[in-house]
Design a protein around this motif. Structure first.
Motif, mmCIF file in Angstrom:
data_model
loop_
_atom_site.group_PDB
_atom_site.id
_atom_site.type_symbol
_atom_site.label_atom_id
_atom_site.label_comp_id
_atom_site.label_asym_id
_atom_site.label_seq_id
_atom_site.Cartn_x
_atom_site.Cartn_y
_atom_site.Cartn_z
ATOM 1 N N SER A 286 0.818 -1.206 0.000
ATOM 2 C CA SER A 286 0.000 0.000 0.000
ATOM 3 C C SER A 286 0.856 1.263 0.000
ATOM 4 N N ARG A 287 0.267 2.345 -0.440
ATOM 5 C CA ARG A 287 0.993 3.624 -0.457
ATOM 6 C C ARG A 287 1.400 4.052 0.951
ATOM 7 N N LEU A 288 0.492 3.896 1.910
ATOM 8 C CA LEU A 288 0.830 4.337 3.261
ATOM 9 C C LEU A 288 1.963 3.511 3.848
ATOM 10 N N PHE A 289 1.957 2.210 3.608
ATOM 11 C CA PHE A 289 3.049 1.382 4.118
ATOM 12 C C PHE A 289 4.376 1.829 3.507
ATOM 13 N N GLN A 290 4.368 2.072 2.209
ATOM 14 C CA GLN A 290 5.609 2.468 1.542
ATOM 15 C C GLN A 290 6.084 3.850 1.993
ATOM 16 N N GLU A 291 5.170 4.806 2.089
ATOM 17 C CA GLU A 291 5.568 6.179 2.393
ATOM 18 C C GLU A 291 5.832 6.399 3.883
ATOM 19 N N VAL A 292 4.998 5.818 4.729
ATOM 20 C CA VAL A 292 5.125 6.060 6.167
ATOM 21 C C VAL A 292 6.193 5.173 6.787
ATOM 22 N N ARG A 293 6.190 3.911 6.454
ATOM 23 C CA ARG A 293 7.147 2.989 7.080
ATOM 24 C C ARG A 293 8.442 2.829 6.281
ATOM 25 N N GLU A 294 8.316 2.419 5.021
ATOM 26 C CA GLU A 294 9.515 2.034 4.278
ATOM 27 C C GLU A 294 10.423 3.223 3.964
ATOM 28 N N LYS A 295 9.854 4.317 3.474
ATOM 29 C CA LYS A 295 10.675 5.448 3.051
ATOM 30 C C LYS A 295 11.123 6.319 4.217
ATOM 31 N N ARG A 296 10.268 6.472 5.244
ATOM 32 C CA ARG A 296 10.580 7.425 6.313
ATOM 33 C C ARG A 296 10.783 6.788 7.681
ATOM 34 N N LEU A 298 8.629 6.036 9.900
ATOM 35 C CA LEU A 298 7.831 6.738 10.900
ATOM 36 C C LEU A 298 7.048 5.787 11.808
ATOM 37 N N ALA A 299 6.760 4.605 11.312
ATOM 38 C CA ALA A 299 5.906 3.697 12.080
ATOM 39 C C ALA A 299 6.217 2.265 11.677
ATOM 40 N N TYR A 300 5.930 1.343 12.596
ATOM 41 C CA TYR A 300 6.095 -0.075 12.277
ATOM 42 C C TYR A 300 4.916 -0.571 11.448
ATOM 43 N N SER A 301 3.729 -0.107 11.786
ATOM 44 C CA SER A 301 2.541 -0.534 11.038
ATOM 45 C C SER A 301 1.655 0.667 10.756
ATOM 46 N N VAL A 302 0.995 0.611 9.620
ATOM 47 C CA VAL A 302 0.065 1.655 9.220
ATOM 48 C C VAL A 302 -0.886 1.039 8.209
ATOM 49 N N GLY A 303 -2.152 1.418 8.261
ATOM 50 C CA GLY A 303 -3.085 0.843 7.302
ATOM 51 C C GLY A 303 -4.466 1.430 7.423
ATOM 52 N N THR A 304 -5.309 1.023 6.501
ATOM 53 C CA THR A 304 -6.710 1.456 6.499
ATOM 54 C C THR A 304 -7.601 0.277 6.145
ATOM 55 N N SER A 305 -8.861 0.388 6.509
ATOM 56 C CA SER A 305 -9.857 -0.602 6.112
ATOM 57 C C SER A 305 -11.145 0.125 5.798
#
Length: 427
Positions: A286-296, A298-305
């Motif tokens: 997901s975009r949030l996983f890539q941008e929030v966790r992988e690139k920066r 910032l967090a171990y987990s992030v997501g939406t449902s």
């Protein structure tokens, strides 16, 4: 090919589902699965925690926990021993809009399993001793969670998102509301929820259609028509754009955020579902996983449902990060939502999402229990018995225009209601 094997588990295809009717208007969706001598049953009744009396949140959940704590002439211990003696698995649960259960048994024990299920549903003892035991368990659980940042953030979110609405109340109750629930409240809740009128059933296993009809009559035929439910008015997320802090002395903040959504029964649900996968539902892709966790980092987990209730649908998100990086994380999340609204996903991104969602769908049906649970949920939502057969084609057919329409409906101007439990710097 009608049979699909997964490891040692062999079940029939859920697209084989067929209606089976019994007396008194009771109907089930049935899938034959003859290779293993087991039967799985899932059932649900309309109405759940949203029907809790004012000031007594937790009533529906307490009732669900008490249904197998003694029924008919069997006390709690005797009822549980009768289940265990034949390896019968019977469980009950309550959600915001429904109360239901699941049953799994060997074919040779089906008669006894159905008898015990019928007793639990029609004649629960609601014994005062059992009530106090379950009340104590629920209170102990709440006390354990009192300083859990995730629980505190979620509860505050729903309280602010849906003020003066049944969804604002925690389905597990509060210390005060649990203490106020009486046996009369539980009896009234049972009378209003457990009835044939709002019943949906799915049966999967080594049983013929005639046997299913007999099971339906024995398990549910003794139930009355349920009493009228209290109307739950449609609602929406309030205070979009607001950021709320629940003060906790912890090194990182737990964040819950929400935007608009699309209900499962809405024609735009499938495009919104694909959109959510791209934004935050796709785990590692997901975009949030890539941008929030992988690139920066910032967090171990992030997501939406994408969450669909009877009275509201929403995009529900979560993450957790260091207090000093909360604002940065929320800015990144907001930026990704804005980019999706403005530019949409790339063609490659959209195709990968559709490939994953169609390819992984079969994993939801690799056991009889999973098939029964999925079928009863589809029936509860009124999507039609052929939904499973149609679903992958609907996902594969999602276009960029569909995604743009779904993003306009769900994300709109990108404003989120945010609750952060911790001590976020600068929020």
């Amino acid at each position: 090919m009608n049979l699909a094997e997964t490891g040692t588990r062999t079940v029939s295809s859920p697209t084989q589902a067929m209606p089976v009717a019994a007396a008194r208007g009771i109907e089930a969706w049935y899938v034959p699965s003859p290779l293993v001598p087991m039967i799985a049953v899932a059932f649900t009744f309309e109405g759940g925690a949203a029907q809790d009396p004012e000031g007594k949140a937790g009533t529906a959940q307490m009732l669900a926990r008490l249904l197998d704590e003694g029924a008919g002439d069997l006390g709690s211990d005797a009822f549980q021993e009768a289940l265990a003696a034949r390896a019968i698995e019977l469980h009950f649960h309550a959600g915001p809009d429904s109360i239901g259960g699941s049953l799994k048994m060997l074919v040779k024990h089906a008669d006894e399993a159905i008898r015990l299920t019928a007793l639990a549903l029609a004649e629960p003892q609601l014994d005062p001793i059992a009530i106090e035991r379950v009340r104590a368990q629920m209170i102990a659980s709440l006390r354990y969670q009192q300083n859990d940042p995730g629980v505190m953030a979620s509860r505050r979110y729903f309280r602010e998102a849906f003020p003066d609405h049944p969804y604002s109340r925690p389905s597990a109750g509060t210390l005060e509301s649990l203490a106020a629930i009486t046996r009369d409240d539980l009896v009234a809740m049972h009378r209003s929820l457990i009835g044939r009128g709002g019943l949906k059933v799915a049966v999967v296993g080594a049983v013929e259609a005639e046997g299913v009809a007999a099971m339906l009559e024995k398990a549910f035929g003794g139930l009355p028509e349920a009493a009228p439910l209290t109307a739950v008015p449609p609602t929406h997320i309030h205070d979009l754009g607001r950021r709320i802090v629940v003060d906790l002395d912890v090194p990182q903040s737990v964040i819950r955020f929400g935007l608009g959504g699309v209900a499962w029964r809405d024609p735009d649900f499938i495009p919104a579902y694909v959109l959510n996968h791209i934004l935050g539902g796709g785990a590692f892709t997901s975009r949030l996983f890539q941008e929030v966790r992988e690139k920066r980092g910032l967090a171990y987990s992030v997501g939406t449902s994408l969450t669909s209730h009877r009275a509201v649908a929403m995009t529900w998100g979560y993450t957790a990060t260091k207090n000093e990086r909360v604002v940065e994380a929320l800015d990144v999340i907001g930026d990704e939502i804005a980019r999706l609204v403005q530019d949409g996903p790339s063609d490659e991104e959209l195709q990968k999402a559709k490939d994953y969602l169609t390819g992984s769908y079969a994993l939801s049906f690799d056991t009889s229990t999973k098939i029964a649970n999925q079928l009863v949920q589809i029936a509860f939502e009124g999507l039609g018995m052929d939904y499973i057969a149609r679903r992958n084609d609907m996902v594969a057919g999602v276009t960029q225009a569909d995604i743009r329409r779904a993003s306009a409906r769900t994300f709109a101007d990108g404003k989120m209601l945010v609750v952060a439990a911790g001590r976020p710097v600068g929020l």
